[in-house]
Design a protein around this motif. Structure first.
Motif, PDB file in Angstrom:
ATOM      1  N   GLU A  66       0.838  -1.201   0.000  1.00 29.49           N
ATOM      2  CA  GLU A  66       0.000   0.000   0.000  1.00 29.49           C
ATOM      3  C   GLU A  66       0.877   1.257   0.000  1.00 29.49           C
ATOM      4  O   GLU A  66       1.915   1.288   0.660  1.00 29.49           O
ATOM      5  N   VAL A  67       0.426   2.269  -0.713  1.00 29.69           N
ATOM      6  CA  VAL A  67       1.042   3.597  -0.660  1.00 29.69           C
ATOM      7  C   VAL A  67       0.168   4.451   0.247  1.00 29.69           C
ATOM      8  O   VAL A  67      -0.984   4.766  -0.093  1.00 29.69           O
ATOM      9  N   MET A  68       0.709   4.801   1.415  1.00 27.73           N
ATOM     10  CA  MET A  68      -0.076   5.515   2.415  1.00 27.73           C
ATOM     11  C   MET A  68      -0.016   7.030   2.249  1.00 27.73           C
ATOM     12  O   MET A  68      -0.962   7.741   2.625  1.00 27.73           O
ATOM     13  N   TYR A  69       1.100   7.520   1.699  1.00 29.93           N
ATOM     14  CA  TYR A  69       1.272   8.978   1.567  1.00 29.93           C
ATOM     15  C   TYR A  69       2.291   9.244   0.461  1.00 29.93           C
ATOM     16  O   TYR A  69       3.258   8.487   0.331  1.00 29.93           O
ATOM     17  N   PRO A  70       2.102  10.256  -0.329  1.00 29.65           N
ATOM     18  CA  PRO A  70       0.970  11.198  -0.357  1.00 29.65           C
ATOM     19  C   PRO A  70      -0.213  10.597  -1.120  1.00 29.65           C
ATOM     20  O   PRO A  70      -0.069   9.556  -1.753  1.00 29.65           O
ATOM     21  N   PRO A  71      -1.347  11.253  -1.041  1.00 27.38           N
ATOM     22  CA  PRO A  71      -2.509  10.786  -1.797  1.00 27.38           C
ATOM     23  C   PRO A  71      -2.201  10.824  -3.296  1.00 27.38           C
ATOM     24  O   PRO A  71      -1.325  11.584  -3.739  1.00 27.38           O
ATOM     25  N   PRO A  72      -2.911  10.006  -4.070  1.00 22.14           N
ATOM     26  CA  PRO A  72      -4.021   9.135  -3.649  1.00 22.14           C
ATOM     27  C   PRO A  72      -3.516   7.809  -3.051  1.00 22.14           C
ATOM     28  O   PRO A  72      -2.420   7.348  -3.351  1.00 22.14           O
ATOM     29  N   TYR A  73      -4.331   7.228  -2.199  1.00 21.27           N
ATOM     30  CA  TYR A  73      -4.034   5.924  -1.610  1.00 21.27           C
ATOM     31  C   TYR A  73      -4.099   4.855  -2.699  1.00 21.27           C
ATOM     32  O   TYR A  73      -5.063   4.785  -3.470  1.00 21.27           O
ATOM     33  N   VAL A  74      -3.054   4.001  -2.752  1.00 24.61           N
ATOM     34  CA  VAL A  74      -2.975   2.985  -3.807  1.00 24.61           C
ATOM     35  C   VAL A  74      -2.554   1.672  -3.175  1.00 24.61           C
ATOM     36  O   VAL A  74      -1.719   1.639  -2.253  1.00 24.61           O
ATOM     37  N   TYR A  75      -3.112   0.571  -3.645  1.00 26.71           N
ATOM     38  CA  TYR A  75      -2.652  -0.758  -3.221  1.00 26.71           C
ATOM     39  C   TYR A  75      -2.743  -1.709  -4.402  1.00 26.71           C
ATOM     40  O   TYR A  75      -3.442  -1.435  -5.390  1.00 26.71           O
ATOM     41  N   ASN A  76      -2.068  -2.823  -4.313  1.00 31.59           N
ATOM     42  CA  ASN A  76      -1.992  -3.754  -5.435  1.00 31.59           C
ATOM     43  C   ASN A  76      -3.261  -4.592  -5.559  1.00 31.59           C
ATOM     44  O   ASN A  76      -3.975  -4.805  -4.579  1.00 31.59           O
ATOM     45  N   GLU A  77      -3.507  -5.042  -6.745  1.00 30.93           N
ATOM     46  CA  GLU A  77      -4.575  -6.009  -6.935  1.00 30.93           C
ATOM     47  C   GLU A  77      -4.152  -7.340  -6.321  1.00 30.93           C
ATOM     48  O   GLU A  77      -2.961  -7.650  -6.199  1.00 30.93           O
ATOM     49  N   LYS A  78      -5.110  -8.140  -5.927  1.00 35.28           N
ATOM     50  CA  LYS A  78      -4.820  -9.403  -5.267  1.00 35.28           C
ATOM     51  C   LYS A  78      -4.052 -10.321  -6.206  1.00 35.28           C
ATOM     52  O   LYS A  78      -4.464 -10.565  -7.332  1.00 35.28           O
TER      53      LYS A  78
END
Length: 207
Positions: free
Chosen positions: A103-115
């Motif tokens: 997960e990318v917590m900062y800076p926005p936007p928040y992003v995470y990987n697909e499963k």
């Protein structure tokens, strides 16, 4: 707009299977990210629905944090474009499929990987070994006590033998022996007869 979406995408790749024979597993999460994130969080999840978070690691340019679930012994470490989760003291009940989440917590936007497809960790059962019951007393204490008792017994035996020999000598010197040699009356001395010869009666030859 489209280039912005592509820039913040995270892709994760995992090895499909890990066989654990010594209760220790190392799961590597390789990822790619071409965004400008500065604060990240990587976590390991268990189960097909990823309902159990095993442990996580979070970091930014100055700080790293780690945490593990009480049911697992797990620690995460990060490297360039990869996160490594080390698990130990695993048991057969923890055999399952595990997923990495970045997960990318900062800076926005928040992003995470697909499963991803996940990694199946198969923990082999450790054969139970029948252990002989251990003595509550350490072995070196038993050996020391046995040695002391043996030495004490030897000393007692030596003292007894010495006392017995001394007692035997004293009894020998203090014994009274009876002289069984026959004795003649005083008036029969110097007549040339052996000391053991019987005394003759000469009165029968006198006229």
């Amino acid at each position: 707009f489209l280039p912005s979406l592509l820039e913040n995408k995270i892709l994760v790749a995992q090895h499909p299977l890990l066989i654990v024979a010594n209760q220790t597993a190392t799961l590597v999460c390789n990822y790619t990210y071409n965004g400008t994130g500065k604060e990240f969080r990587a976590s390991l999840h268990k189960g097909t629905d990823s309902s159990v978070e095993v442990c996580f690691i979070s970091w930014n340019t100055t700080e790293i944090k780690r945490n593990s679930s009480k049911e697992f012994n797990c620690q995460g470490d990060r490297d360039k474009e990869k996160v490594i989760f080390n698990l130990w003291n695993m048991n057969a009940n923890q055999t399952d499929i595990y997923f990495c989440k970045i997960e990318v917590m900062y800076p926005p936007p928040y992003v995470y990987n697909e499963k991803s497809n996940g990694t199946v960790i198969h923990v082999k059962e450790t054969p139970t070994q029948i252990q002989e019951p251990r003595s509550a007393i350490p072995l070196w204490i038993l050996a020391t006590v046995t040695g002391i008792l043996a030495l004490y017994s030897m000393l007692l035996t030596a003292v007894f033998l010495n006392y017995w020999q001394k007692s035997k000598k004293n009894i020998y010197h203090q014994s009274d022996y009876m002289n069984m040699t026959p004795r003649h009356p005083p008036y029969q001395k110097n007549k040339g007869y052996p000391s053991y010869a019987p005394t003759r009666d000469y009165t029968a030859y006198r006229s």
